[in-house]
Design a protein around this motif. Structure first.
Motif, PDB file in Angstrom:
ATOM      1  N   ILE A 245       0.826  -1.207   0.000  1.00 30.27           N
ATOM      2  CA  ILE A 245       0.000   0.000   0.000  1.00 30.27           C
ATOM      3  C   ILE A 245       0.860   1.258   0.000  1.00 30.27           C
ATOM      4  O   ILE A 245       0.622   2.208  -0.770  1.00 30.27           O
ATOM      5  N   PHE A 246       1.882   1.290   0.845  1.00 29.54           N
ATOM      6  CA  PHE A 246       2.724   2.488   0.938  1.00 29.54           C
ATOM      7  C   PHE A 246       3.618   2.669  -0.287  1.00 29.54           C
ATOM      8  O   PHE A 246       4.190   3.755  -0.473  1.00 29.54           O
ATOM      9  N   SER A 247       3.715   1.637  -1.098  1.00 25.35           N
ATOM     10  CA  SER A 247       4.486   1.776  -2.332  1.00 25.35           C
ATOM     11  C   SER A 247       3.664   2.338  -3.483  1.00 25.35           C
ATOM     12  O   SER A 247       4.208   2.632  -4.553  1.00 25.35           O
ATOM     13  N   LEU A 248       2.351   2.505  -3.273  1.00 26.13           N
ATOM     14  CA  LEU A 248       1.491   3.073  -4.313  1.00 26.13           C
ATOM     15  C   LEU A 248       1.844   4.540  -4.528  1.00 26.13           C
ATOM     16  O   LEU A 248       2.221   5.250  -3.583  1.00 26.13           O
ATOM     17  N   PRO A 249       1.666   5.031  -5.749  1.00 27.13           N
ATOM     18  CA  PRO A 249       2.179   6.379  -6.074  1.00 27.13           C
ATOM     19  C   PRO A 249       1.376   7.534  -5.475  1.00 27.13           C
ATOM     20  O   PRO A 249       1.934   8.590  -5.216  1.00 27.13           O
ATOM     21  N   THR A 250       0.064   7.372  -5.292  1.00 20.29           N
ATOM     22  CA  THR A 250      -0.762   8.496  -4.847  1.00 20.29           C
ATOM     23  C   THR A 250      -1.423   8.200  -3.512  1.00 20.29           C
ATOM     24  O   THR A 250      -1.651   7.040  -3.149  1.00 20.29           O
ATOM     25  N   LYS A 251      -1.756   9.271  -2.803  1.00 19.58           N
ATOM     26  CA  LYS A 251      -2.414   9.139  -1.510  1.00 19.58           C
ATOM     27  C   LYS A 251      -3.806   8.542  -1.667  1.00 19.58           C
ATOM     28  O   LYS A 251      -4.236   7.711  -0.857  1.00 19.58           O
ATOM     29  N   ASP A 252      -4.533   8.965  -2.690  1.00 19.63           N
ATOM     30  CA  ASP A 252      -5.885   8.440  -2.912  1.00 19.63           C
ATOM     31  C   ASP A 252      -5.855   6.934  -3.152  1.00 19.63           C
ATOM     32  O   ASP A 252      -6.722   6.201  -2.660  1.00 19.63           O
ATOM     33  N   ALA A 253      -4.880   6.475  -3.903  1.00 26.45           N
ATOM     34  CA  ALA A 253      -4.768   5.044  -4.177  1.00 26.45           C
ATOM     35  C   ALA A 253      -4.470   4.279  -2.887  1.00 26.45           C
ATOM     36  O   ALA A 253      -5.010   3.185  -2.667  1.00 26.45           O
ATOM     37  N   ARG A 254      -3.614   4.850  -2.046  1.00 21.12           N
ATOM     38  CA  ARG A 254      -3.292   4.194  -0.779  1.00 21.12           C
ATOM     39  C   ARG A 254      -4.523   4.107   0.126  1.00 21.12           C
ATOM     40  O   ARG A 254      -4.785   3.054   0.739  1.00 21.12           O
TER      41      ARG A 254
END
Length: 332
Positions: A245-254
């Motif tokens: 999760i923390f490797s996802l590029p955007t805050k919304d995606a996380r």
């Protein structure tokens, strides 16, 4: 041993007199006496109201989950199959507890046959262990869905899901089978009065007038080897999930991805935390009031069957949308 003061405290709290033949000089009682909530006998009818409501919510909620998943083809996937397993487990677990408890509160029906008590003991411990295993299986599903999304459908096929479910049933049944056999072999020569409304393993064997360390050690063994290992597996799964999760590029995606796990995390905490403290209380909390023992054991057994369908029904968009459509279609 800790059972002597425990039994003495029970006898001091008896709400009605018992004949000597019911409390002393017997080896294997034909019946046990369930006190309900010691010290609060006069309020049993009022206490039964929230418990009855919890049972109704648990039954209706879990049946609703089963009906929605069965009738909605888009929900025929691993996550919802595990959710159905959880719903069935909660139905059996709550039904093995609530009817007898309500009969105590409403009709003062305190007696329970020795064999019926052991049967209830087996069902409670077996399906509690099964619930723990299902939570671990659901953690596996979340791990595969988030960390290996492209392989989710090939890893968790229907056959694999069925095998996981069967493994959970066999594991919980085998590990719980010694509980009633151990309880049956002990002599109960002090009292047959159980200071609560359930036939839990340690609550029963604490009444024995012999060394029960085997029962206590086996109970701890099951706690650590079944639920403990499930807990370790869940923690390990979520460590990998959080890394993804923390490797996802955007805050919304996380936030969106973590939202798919929040319901699972909440019900896990509601399941494991009270159970852990209850196990410690029965073995080491001989100075803790009986009311506390009973209330905590009630919380860890009664809350998950009621909360699980509510949490998953409200927070799982597909189930919530299907539920809304059921009510909307009732109109013209």
């Amino acid at each position: 041993m800790q059972e002597t003061p425990f039994c003495l405290r029970v006898r001091q709290l008896l709400p009605y007199s018992m004949s000597d033949s019911n409390t002393t000089h017997f080896t294997n009682p034909s019946t046990f006496i369930l006190l309900g909530i010691p010290g609060l006998e006069a309020a049993h009818v009022w206490i039964s109201i929230p418990f009855c409501a919890m049972y109704v919510i648990a039954v209706l909620g879990n049946f609703t989950i089963l009906v929605i998943v069965k009738t909605e083809p888009s929900l025929h996937g691993p996550m919802y199959y595990f959710l159905c397993m959880l719903a069935v487990t909660d139905l059996v677990l709550s039904t093995s507890i609530f009817p007898k408890m309500l009969s105590i509160f409403w009709f003062n029906s305190r007696e329970i046959d020795f064999s019926a008590c052991l049967t209830q003991m087996y069902f409670i411990h077996s399906f509690s262990a099964m619930e723990s295993g299902i939570f671990a299986a659901m953690a596996l599903d979340r791990y595969v869905a988030i960390c290996h999304p492209l392989r989710h459908s090939t890893i968790l096929t229907n056959l694999i899901v069925a095998k996981i479910g069967l493994a959970m049933v066999l594991r919980s049944g085998m590990f719980s089978l010694p509980y009633p056999f151990l309880a049956r072999q002990w002599p109960y020569c002090r009292t047959n009065i159980i200071p609560q409304h359930l036939c839990l393993h340690m609550a029963v064997v604490n009444l024995a007038c012999t060394d029960i360390r085997i029962s206590s050690y086996y109970g701890l063994f099951v706690q650590f080897s079944v639920m403990g290992l499930d807990g370790i597996f869940i923690v390990a799964s979520y460590i990998q999930i959080l890394r993804a999760i923390f490797s996802l590029p955007t805050k919304d995606a996380r936030i969106k991805t973590f939202g798919t796990c929040s319901s699972h995390l909440f019900v896990i905490l509601a399941f494991y935390v009270p159970r852990f403290f209850t196990s410690l209380l029965y073995r080491f909390g001989q100075n803790v009031a009986l009311n506390v023992h009973v209330l905590i054991s009630s919380i860890y057994l009664f809350m998950p069957p009621m909360l699980n369908p509510i949490i998953y029904g409200v927070r799982t968009k597909q189930i919530w949308d299907r539920l809304l459509r059921l009510f909307i279609h009732e109109g013209p």
